[in-house]
Design an enzyme around this catalytic site. Sequence first.
Site, PDB file in Angstrom:
ATOM      1  CE  LYS A  97      -4.231   1.398   0.027  1.00  0.00           C
ATOM      2  NZ  LYS A  97      -5.263   0.816  -0.829  1.00  0.00           N
TER       3      LYS A  97
ATOM      4  CB  VAL B 221     -17.240  -0.246  -5.931  1.00  0.00           C
ATOM      5  CG1 VAL B 221     -17.691  -1.648  -5.574  1.00  0.00           C
ATOM      6  CG2 VAL B 221     -15.776  -0.241  -6.335  1.00  0.00           C
TER       7      VAL B 221
ATOM      8  N   GLY C  50     -20.380   5.218  -5.436  1.00  0.00           N
ATOM      9  CA  GLY C  50     -19.221   5.608  -6.237  1.00  0.00           C
ATOM     10  C   GLY C  50     -19.007   4.598  -7.353  1.00  0.00           C
TER      11      GLY C  50
ATOM     12  N   GLY D  29     -23.061   4.460  -0.334  1.00  0.00           N
ATOM     13  CA  GLY D  29     -21.972   4.931  -1.195  1.00  0.00           C
ATOM     14  C   GLY D  29     -22.178   4.463  -2.616  1.00  0.00           C
TER      15      GLY D  29
HETATM   16  P1  NAI Z   1     -15.571   6.224  -4.782  1.00  0.00           P
HETATM   17  O1  NAI Z   1     -14.753   7.325  -4.176  1.00  0.00           O
HETATM   18  O2  NAI Z   1     -15.791   6.181  -6.256  1.00  0.00           O
HETATM   19  O3  NAI Z   1     -17.033   6.209  -4.094  1.00  0.00           O
HETATM   20  C1  NAI Z   1     -17.282   6.378  -2.747  1.00  0.00           C
HETATM   21  C2  NAI Z   1     -18.669   6.997  -2.641  1.00  0.00           C
HETATM   22  O4  NAI Z   1     -19.076   6.969  -1.262  1.00  0.00           O
HETATM   23  C3  NAI Z   1     -18.718   8.464  -3.087  1.00  0.00           C
HETATM   24  O5  NAI Z   1     -19.781   8.641  -4.016  1.00  0.00           O
HETATM   25  C4  NAI Z   1     -18.957   9.226  -1.768  1.00  0.00           C
HETATM   26  O6  NAI Z   1     -19.721  10.414  -1.953  1.00  0.00           O
HETATM   27  C5  NAI Z   1     -19.719   8.202  -0.959  1.00  0.00           C
HETATM   28  N1  NAI Z   1     -19.648   8.373   0.498  1.00  0.00           N
HETATM   29  C6  NAI Z   1     -18.598   8.723   1.279  1.00  0.00           C
HETATM   30  N2  NAI Z   1     -18.958   8.720   2.573  1.00  0.00           N
HETATM   31  C7  NAI Z   1     -20.258   8.363   2.621  1.00  0.00           C
HETATM   32  C8  NAI Z   1     -21.200   8.176   3.671  1.00  0.00           C
HETATM   33  N3  NAI Z   1     -20.864   8.369   4.947  1.00  0.00           N
HETATM   34  N4  NAI Z   1     -22.456   7.791   3.351  1.00  0.00           N
HETATM   35  C9  NAI Z   1     -22.825   7.592   2.072  1.00  0.00           C
HETATM   36  N5  NAI Z   1     -21.972   7.755   1.023  1.00  0.00           N
HETATM   37  C10 NAI Z   1     -20.706   8.135   1.306  1.00  0.00           C
HETATM   38  O7  NAI Z   1     -14.904   4.871  -4.247  1.00  0.00           O
HETATM   39  P2  NAI Z   1     -15.016   3.400  -4.882  1.00  0.00           P
HETATM   40  O8  NAI Z   1     -13.918   3.180  -5.836  1.00  0.00           O
HETATM   41  O9  NAI Z   1     -16.433   3.167  -5.290  1.00  0.00           O
HETATM   42  O10 NAI Z   1     -14.685   2.488  -3.610  1.00  0.00           O
HETATM   43  C11 NAI Z   1     -15.636   2.340  -2.550  1.00  0.00           C
HETATM   44  C12 NAI Z   1     -14.959   1.611  -1.404  1.00  0.00           C
HETATM   45  O11 NAI Z   1     -14.507   0.339  -1.837  1.00  0.00           O
HETATM   46  C13 NAI Z   1     -13.730   2.336  -0.834  1.00  0.00           C
HETATM   47  O12 NAI Z   1     -13.694   2.143   0.562  1.00  0.00           O
HETATM   48  C14 NAI Z   1     -12.563   1.612  -1.482  1.00  0.00           C
HETATM   49  O13 NAI Z   1     -11.389   1.646  -0.685  1.00  0.00           O
HETATM   50  C15 NAI Z   1     -13.118   0.196  -1.590  1.00  0.00           C
HETATM   51  N6  NAI Z   1     -12.527  -0.589  -2.676  1.00  0.00           N
HETATM   52  C16 NAI Z   1     -12.606  -0.154  -3.955  1.00  0.00           C
HETATM   53  C17 NAI Z   1     -12.046  -0.895  -4.981  1.00  0.00           C
HETATM   54  C18 NAI Z   1     -12.169  -0.486  -6.408  1.00  0.00           C
HETATM   55  O14 NAI Z   1     -11.964  -1.326  -7.292  1.00  0.00           O
HETATM   56  N7  NAI Z   1     -12.521   0.761  -6.704  1.00  0.00           N
HETATM   57  C19 NAI Z   1     -11.325  -2.157  -4.706  1.00  0.00           C
HETATM   58  C20 NAI Z   1     -11.356  -2.557  -3.317  1.00  0.00           C
HETATM   59  C21 NAI Z   1     -11.916  -1.773  -2.349  1.00  0.00           C
END
Ligand code: NAI
Length: 348
Positions: free
Chosen positions: A82, A183, A181, A179
Amino acid sequence: MSVHILDAMAREGFEEVVALHDRRSGLRGFLGIHDSVRGPAFGGIRRWTYRDEREALLDLLRLARAMTRKAALLDLPAGGGKIVLVERDGIDWPAAYRYLGSHLEGMGGRFFAGPDLATGPEELAEVARATRYVTDPSDAGPGELAESTAEGVFRGMAAALRALDGEESFERATVVVQGLGAVGMGVARRLAQRGARVLAADLESERVELAEREFGAVPLEAGHALGTPCDIFAPCALGGHLHDLTVQRLRCRAVVGAANNVLARPLVGDRLHARGVLYAPDFIVNSGALVRGSIFHLEGRREPVGAIGARIEAVLEAVLARAKEEDAPPARVAATLADDRIDAWRAL
Ligand code: NAI
């Protein structure tokens, strides 16, 4: 409180932790390799506003170790690592990412970096200007990383439903997705396509509106996600949401989500188990991006997203079966299985 880094490394079995500082850009951060016995370390670059160095280091250690566990459980010829970068004023970020690229290049392929919080395609493109050892965000790269993760989480939910009900009863399931995002949106879309009732929350209302418009998700206020009654709670925002206080508020039968380190500490998993809530370990269900990225870099091919989901589902199914047999929390079973496998590699 300070961190005794050498003690922490010895306790967790770390190989290497490097402190990074670039005079020109102002970059500060840490790079950690937990294990590289089976292959080079893979890990995302996380940029975050940490309270202090201790918090940054602890985040690094937890996340890197989880990457090794993912690689072990999914049987990938890769290790875990990391990079955490400290967000603060006055940093020339494009230059900082290029500096990081040259550092990775100097490591000669012992570490492959990928995306994480606040490090997306734009930032990775800067890193890629200085090294080969990073996920290329262009068409030449592995692609579909977040989709691979979403598919793994979705198939993880299928395994969880089968463990609970003996069948994949999506049509009768209500799922809260916290969330939306890269994913979470993919998970929610898949659920809606399979006929599940999707309740969706995000801090950004446009994302919730998009999910409502596109596939009929029911909007939920972000503050209510945790306590809303449902079959599956899917944390797809930040990690650490389930701790001693919040865990009481959960009204679900299972927790299956993408966020890394959902459980603030292992004891929270034990409490979920005691309450009869099935917890699908995050380091199994969210490993899709690692599977896709490592196979691309090490074998030069793009593993299909569906095959990645099936692989993750099979691993989770085996862990849940064993957890049931032993009446043990699945997170403990998975961690022990992974750590035994890592110990066996090291012994060889
Ligand atoms: P992202 O940054 O695209 O999406 C996160 C979303 O969560 C954003 O839309 C944000 O506004 C929302 N958010 C933040 N705090 C919140 C809350 N308290 N309540 C509701 N919504 C909230 O991130 P992504 O890529 O979708 O990843 C999501 C999670 O999965 C992260 O924790 C990341 O570390 C984990 N992850 C992602 C991977 C990937 O392939 N992108 C792989 C493995 C883990």
